[in-house]
Every structure is written in C-alpha cells, then in structure tokens.
Scaffold this active site. Structure first.
Site, PDB file in Angstrom:
ATOM      1  N   GLU B 139       8.280   3.199  14.129  1.00 32.46           N
ATOM      2  CA  GLU B 139       7.429   2.110  14.638  1.00 32.46           C
ATOM      3  C   GLU B 139       8.164   1.131  15.514  1.00 32.46           C
ATOM      4  O   GLU B 139       7.675   0.727  16.563  1.00 32.46           O
ATOM      5  CB  GLU B 139       6.796   1.310  13.476  1.00 32.46           C
ATOM      6  CG  GLU B 139       5.565   1.925  12.877  1.00 32.46           C
ATOM      7  CD  GLU B 139       5.927   3.011  11.913  1.00 32.46           C
ATOM      8  OE1 GLU B 139       7.116   3.156  11.613  1.00 32.46           O
ATOM      9  OE2 GLU B 139       5.023   3.711  11.449  1.00 32.46           O
ATOM     10  N   HIS B 208      -0.453  -0.542   1.474  1.00 34.69           N
ATOM     11  CA  HIS B 208      -1.418  -0.134   2.487  1.00 34.69           C
ATOM     12  C   HIS B 208      -2.585  -1.101   2.588  1.00 34.69           C
ATOM     13  O   HIS B 208      -3.564  -0.820   3.263  1.00 34.69           O
ATOM     14  CB  HIS B 208      -1.970   1.267   2.170  1.00 34.69           C
ATOM     15  CG  HIS B 208      -1.009   2.363   2.469  1.00 34.69           C
ATOM     16  ND1 HIS B 208       0.008   2.715   1.625  1.00 34.69           N
ATOM     17  CD2 HIS B 208      -0.903   3.177   3.546  1.00 34.69           C
ATOM     18  CE1 HIS B 208       0.695   3.707   2.155  1.00 34.69           C
ATOM     19  NE2 HIS B 208       0.173   4.014   3.316  1.00 34.69           N
TER      20      HIS B 208
END
Lengths: 425, 403
Positions: B139, B208
């Site tokens: 990322e 998450h």
C-alpha cells in the site's frame, strides 16, 4: 526471461570484510574499502548494447580501455569540462551553504553532499531535460546537476520567495517542474515510490497514450540506510515487475547519521538485492565520475529501451557530517582520510590533465567562474524578499475551493483575508 | 453537557424492535444477498424485492442541495436508470476514464478480479492492464506510485481494498499527498483520488472495521468526502477525479448494495457541499455515510412522535460545508451529530468544535454528538451492535435535546 546477468557475477574476493553475524562492539571499526573489489563476469564482456542487457563490471571495463590505447579515452574534452564544472559547482555550493548556515542565513536541517559529487554528475549529466530526478534530503547538488539555477537553490535555502519552491520547501524539498526535479523528500525512502510513479507515467504515456517517442527515464537517488526500508523493496519489486524506466541509484556512503551500514544490514552488499527482484545489480566506485558515468550510460539506456530497472550501488563517501548539526565523531579519521584522498574532483582533474584534455589554466578558469556563480547566488538570495503573508495559504490546494464553504455561503478562498494570508481556515 | 451522550447507553436491540416491516440489510449475512435485491428507500425503509422488477417511482429522492442550485434528480425529465451503489461508482469511474485517457486505476485486485467489491469489474478488459493496474500488496508504495504518477501528469484513482489498509500508506498520504503541492511551491499538483470501503461491517473484526476519516482529517492539503447513496456516489466519484486536489473518497462496506434510480444524463456533484436529506424545523441532525440510514430510520419514529428533524448528510468531511450547516443551525437552534467515527478525535468532535466556534450564539442547547464507542470493533454481533450508534439512541437523543 528476466535478465539474470547478475547471476554471473562471482562473489567478490575479499569476503572477510563482511561482518558475518558477529556482533560489533560499539567502538569496533571494520574498514570497508570496497574499491579493491573486483567483480568478474564468467561470460565474456558484451559491449554491444543491442544484444543483451548485461551490465559489465566497471572497474574492469575502465582498465580494459585504458590498456588498449591512450587515444581511446572515456570522454571528450567538452564532456570532461562539463563534468568538471558540474562537480566544482556542487562542491563550491555546498561549501558556501556551510558558511551561510554558520552565519545564520539558513536554519534547520541542512545535509551537504561534499564528496559524493561523482554520483550526481556521473548520472544526471547523461539525462535529457524531460527525464526526472528524485532525491532525498541531500538534494541540493542533484537539483544543481539537473539544471536548477544556483540562485534558485540558494534562495530556497534562505527561505526567500524567489526560491525554487518559493521558500516553502527548504533544504529538503528542492522541486523544479521545469527541470523535472521531483523532490527533495524529508523521510527516507518516501521518494522512491514517487520515482516509481514518475517512471510509471512514462511507460503509461508510451503504451496507453501512444506517445511513441516518450522514453523518459527517472532516477531515484537514496542512501544505504534507505536500503533497509520496506518501500525500497516494494518499489524494486514493482519496477522490475512492470519493467519501469527507472534506475535506482544507491549512494552508499556507509553511514546513516551515526549508524554504520555494516551494523544495520545483514547483507551489506546492496547491489545483490537487485537480482533478487530480477534486475541487474551493479556495484561501482562512486568516487570516480568516469566509472559512474559508464555504468549510468548503460543503465539509463537500458531503461530507455524499455528493458526495465537497474540497481546501481555507488560506493561513495560524504566528507562532512550527516547534516550541519552532526558533530561527526563516530567515523574513523583514517577512513575519512582514505576517502579524502580519492576526492572525485581531484581525480577528474588529474585524469584530464594527464590525458591532455584540458590545461591547468582552463580548469582554474572554470573554478573561478563557479566561484562567481555561487557568490552571485548568495547575493541574489540575500537581496530577495521574504515570502509575504499573502503567500501563506496559496499553495495548500491546487484548487483553493478545497478550503470549503464558509458560513456566509461563499468559498473561503474568495474571502479577501484569504489572499492576504490572515484568514483562518 | 457531555453527560447527555453518555447517558444514551440504553440500546434497544433492533431485532426485537417493533419494526417487523424493516430490517437492515446488514442483519443478514452476505450470502443472503443472492436471494434478492434490497431496496433502501430514502426514509430508510428497507424491503426485499424478489424479482428484478424495479421499485416504483416514488423512490425518487429529492437530493436538492440546499445552497448552490445543484442538480436535482426530481427535476430531470428523463426516467433515469436504476443501479446499485457499487455500479454507480463504476459508472462514474468508467465515464471519467472514457472522457480522459489520463485517468487510471491502481490497487489490489482491481483488474482481473474486478475489485473486491466489484467497483472496477470489467474495466480491465475494456481499458487494459496498465490503466486498471493490479498492484502487489504494498500500500505505501503503490499509493506513493500513484502520487508520483499524479505529479507527472496522470490522474490515478488508488483503491484501498479496505480503508484500514491505507494505514500502511499513511506516510505517503500525509507527507506526499497532502504536502507536496505546498512544499514544491505550487509546482506540482496531485490530482489523485484515494478511495475504498471503510466503516463497521458485518462482524468483520476490529481491523477491518476502521474509520480512517478521523486519522486523515488533520492532514493539510487533502479533501475528504463520504458517499452514501448511488446518486452521490457517482457524482462524488466524478467530482473527485476531476478535482485538481487530492481527494479521499470514503465508501462504506455495507452500502454497496443500495439501489437507487439515478439520472441518465451526466452530473457532477460539488465536493465541498453538504446534502439536505430531509428539511425540518426542530433539530438539525448532521450525519454521513451509513449513519444516514440509521438517522432516517430514527426520523421515521420521530415524525410519528411529532418531531420534525432536519437531516443533513454532510458528505464533505473535510472541509465542512458551514453554510448549509450554519443555515440549519440558525433555523433549528439544536444540533445532533450522528457518526460512525470514534468518540475521540473523530469527525463529530471536529464538527462540534466548528459549529460551536461559528454558531455559538444560535444554539439553544449544547451540541450532542453520538459516535461509536472508543472500542476496537468486536467480532461478536451483539457487542458490535453496541459499539455503533443505533436508531433508538438517536431517537432518545433528539427527545432529550428537544425538551
């Protein structure tokens, strides 16, 4: 399929210099005199650039050429003078920076490049204007080599409005859209993905936008400390994966502030990390501008042809401390003396005089000229205005509507206090 | 009077509530989606449509933006077409990619896989692997790569598979995305869009279920928007791509299957404006993303009880649209903020400060801010439910505010 040329590199002869797991005591000093290493190819040296992407070991190449004939020199006179002038500019500029810093004209963190000029000059002087350079905080000389005027860099250091980044960036953020200098980054390794992005743009232009002649190359300069950071590895992977036109140039000056490269890296031979990702990895003597230039030529051409990235480890040294605030007490004086004796500027001077490329006088003329350029840069910077208050809010957003809508229904950027710089946003 | 908020710890579990005619789609597991299409109406009534025959036209949501005459669905003469929120995002993205060849997408599994929430499905086949780039799992680096590409002339849309993964890209987002335009003296612009689903899903676990808007809001130089309906999702996506500023577009995991009829003709929404969802007189309820639906559910109950809440979906998380908000505060004098962000340092906290600073004189009561608990989102469904603001809490808060 991937170039496994580096698999042909044999292990260097002097292995005992590697610290193999034994913990170093704080005061122990292991000399890392990498220049005596010889990297030999098993396969014959291929010099034809079309046939393969094998990159040869440079020290052998130079020696080969020198043995052949004295007329077969590595550079012409014009090229030599350009290289010399660039390196002298870098050195004089940085020396002047130090002076100005201690006189209180610039503040903060200033990282000087003395001693590493061969890397900047050797690589950047091969580039076109459209090629990009991405650097770290030690970026003054990269900007200068790429063509940013000395006065713009000096003004930026003084924090004046005429600086290349309008005084808003400082020593660690040298940017130039015109010369494609894409920074200047304060955190190590954070520039490498940006460089990868610039290389991606180049590939995108060629393949998606169909600009067939777009072969812009990006150079990413960073140090040995960066080579232990995740972004380095992530970008090596992506660049090799997509064959991006980028060259990763490691300026291995053996020290990350006070951390010796050997104390922080399990395998200190950074060039070996290239082949792990499927790109050639080369080690070159970074104190010799001609050797660097030879390697750089091959690596940049490789990228231009679309064959992908290269990792070049330049063994170099910084004569000064990490920054002007670094007392530089940890490095062994013997090590410093060793590298001072391999000053790239003196080496090139010697080469040019010995090979009758230039006379002593011509080189002195260049040195004088540079002295004037640097002094003029200081005068210009001194005379330039500080950024006015109105500049405070101007460049936060490319589209100042990003400051939003105020309670009165108008966009905040329409508020006259905004352009004066006194608005609260 | 922060105790107002603390006191709203009593939660009436939804499942046992009197509302047998509505159940949040979120109560079901993802596999249940295949049973039919869930239609969430503007007043947050949810019903399941088993056939694919679309709902009737009373669904048209008057999305009139209170300030500048923004495009309104109700005013179009064409019938429009129906789609789900992720399809709306894809449509917006596709239209922009067709319009400008410099727009490209990068992210994990956006290409061949079509995006883990199908936002980029089919785009790689249409535009090629380089324009819809499948990246390795890195990322920080591919966000940085997007920034570098933006600086050199492209307009990338970076997808975080889950917004939480962008924590790994914080270095690039904060230092480079937000700051490089400034530190380069305005020489390089970064027209990047960073988007992805965030928020509390259905028992996805703590990592998450993060709400990153609170972490990013302090970064100078970026804009943040949150979409909540297919209409504004498409409009904001297009606006974000066309913007010269770096924009972070927050989507929500549970809202991807919302269905709505949106105009056929092209429209672009304003990134800085808020959306008036339901005009009212008694209290201003400010919300965004998924909480909009909880608020609308609560609004139904409140209307039945005789209250008239004004609901504004702030949409622009940074900067706040203080004009729309201010006008509302001046009208109702009471503010309730309902958000999914954490209590501490969230969007609600900033919004409370902004409103107090600007409209203190107009307030009849202290601002009430309902946020999620400062708790890592638990896996257990019951616990998870209690960390997030539920409609019943909203109803109670409004009642207490309006006393």
């Amino acid at each position: 399929m991937m170039s496994l040329s580096a698999a042909k590199f044999v292990e260097p002869l002097s292995l005992h210099h590697r610290s193999n797991g034994s913990p170093m005591s704080f005061n122990a000093f292991t000399p890392f005199l990498g220049s005596t290493r010889k990297l030999r190819l098993i396969a014959p040296i291929k010099l034809n650039p079309r046939s393969s992407s094998t990159v040869v070991s440079v020290s052998d190449l130079v020696k080969d050429q020198k043995r052949k004939s004295t007329t077969n020199l590595l550079i012409t006179k014009e090229e030599g003078l350009v290289l010399y002038e660039d390196m002298v500019l870098g050195r004089s500029f940085e020396d002047m920076c130090a002076q100005m810093y201690y006189r209180g004209k610039m503040f903060g963190f200033v990282h000087l490049y003395n001693g590493q000029e061969a890397v900047s000059t050797g690589f950047i002087k091969l580039l076109k204007k459209e090629d990009s350079v991405v650097s770290t905080y030690r970026d003054h000389v990269h900007a200068l080599s790429k063509g940013v005027p000395a006065r713009a860099v000096m003004s930026e250091l003084f924090g004046k409005a005429t600086g290349c980044s309008r005084g808003q960036g400082g020593s660690m953020h040298m940017f130039s859209k015109e010369h494609n200098v894409i920074g200047g980054f304060a955190f190590i390794a954070e520039g490498i993905p940006v460089a990868t992005g610039a290389a991606f743009s180049s590939k995108y232009r060629r393949e998606v936008l169909k600009e067939a002649d777009c072969d812009h190359v990006t150079l990413a300069f960073f140090g040995d400390g960066t080579c232990n950071n995740g972004q380095f590895y992530e970008c090596l992977n992506m660049a090799a994966l997509w064959k991006l036109p980028i060259v990763f140039v490691v300026e291995n000056n053996l020290w990350a502030i006070g951390m010796s490269h050997l104390r922080s890296t399990s395998d200190p031979q950074i060039w070996k990390k290239g082949p792990a990702f499927g790109m050639p990895g080369i080690h070159v003597d970074g104190m010799d501008v001609l050797k660097v230039r030879q390697v750089a030529k091959e690596a940049v051409d490789r990228a231009r042809r679309g064959e992908g990235p290269t990792l070049v480890e330049c063994e170099t040294y910084r004569f000064r401390g990490h920054s002007l605030a670094d007392p530089d007490e940890l490095r062994d004086p013997a090590e410093k003396a060793h590298y001072a004796g391999r000053d790239p500027i003196s080496a090139l001077k010697k080469y040019m005089i010995e090979n009758k490329l230039a006379s002593e006088q011509e080189l002195k003329t260049i040195e004088k000229k540079i002295e004037e350029v640097v002094e003029e840069a200081v005068e210009f910077a001194d005379a330039s205005p500080y950024p006015p208050r109105s500049q405070l809010l101007e460049n936060v957003f490319a589209d100042p509507k990003g400051f939003g809508i105020g309670p009165d229904g108008k966009y905040r950027c329409e508020d006259p206090k905004f352009t004066e710089g006194t608005a609260h946003v | 009077m922060a105790t107002l908020c603390q006191g709203l710890g009593v939660v009436i579990p939804l499942s046992s509530s009197n509302s047998s005619n509505f159940r949040l789609p979120s109560r079901r597991s993802i596999s249940a989606w295949k049973d039919g299409i869930f239609v969430v109406r503007s007043d947050a009534r949810v019903s399941q449509v088993l056939k694919t025959g679309g709902p009737n036209h009373e669904l048209l949501i008057p999305n009139a933006v209170a300030t500048k005459g923004g495009s309104s669905v109700a005013s179009t003469s064409k019938p429009g077409h129906e789609l789900l929120l992720f399809e709306a995002l894809r449509e917006g993205l596709e239209e922009e990619m067709e319009r400008d060849p410099c727009v490209c997408v990068m992210g994990e599994d956006v290409g061949h896989y079509g995006g883990s929430y199908k936002v980029t499905k089919g785009l790689a086949t249409k535009f090629g692997d380089l324009r819809v780039l499948d990246t390795p799992i890195a990322e920080n680096s591919f966000t940085g790569m997007g920034i570098g590409a933006a600086m050199t002339g492209l307009r990338p849309v970076v997808e975080g598979m889950n917004m939480g993964f962008l924590l790994l890209a914080f270095n690039q987002i904060s230092n480079n995305c937000g700051m490089l335009h400034y530190t380069s003296g305005g020489q390089f612009k970064i027209p990047i869009v960073i988007r992805g689903p965030g928020g509390v899903g259905r028992q996805l676990g703590a990592e998450h279920s993060q709400r990153l808007e609170s972490y990013f809001q302090s970064i100078p130089g970026i804009q943040m928007v949150a979409c909540s309906t297919p209409y504004n999702a498409k409009g904001l996506m297009k606006a974000a791509i066309r913007s010269e500023n770096p924009v972070i577009l927050f989507e929500h995991v549970l809202l991807y299957n919302l269905k709505e009829r949106i105009p056929d003709e092209e429209y672009v929404l304003s990134l800085e404006e808020a959306e008036m969802v339901r005009p009212g007189e008694h209290v201003t309820i400010l919300t965004y993303s998924r909480m909009r639906y909880h608020v609308m559910q609560a609004a139904k109950t409140l209307v039945n009880k005789g209250y008239d809440p004004e609901v504004i979906d702030i949409r622009s998380l940074k900067p706040f649209d203080l004009y729309t908000i201010g006008n509302s505060v001046k009208k109702t004098h009471r503010v309730l903020i309902v958000e999914e962000c954490m209590r501490t340092g969230g969007i609600g906290a900033s919004l409370t400060a902004a409103i107090t600073e600007n409209f203190h004189d107009y307030l009849d009561a202290p601002i009430v801010c309902l946020s999620s608990q400062d708790v890592p989102t638990p896996y257990a469904g019951t616990l998870e439910e209690w960390t997030v603001v539920q409609p019943a809490q909203i109803v109670t808060a409004v009642e207490q505010l309006c006393q």
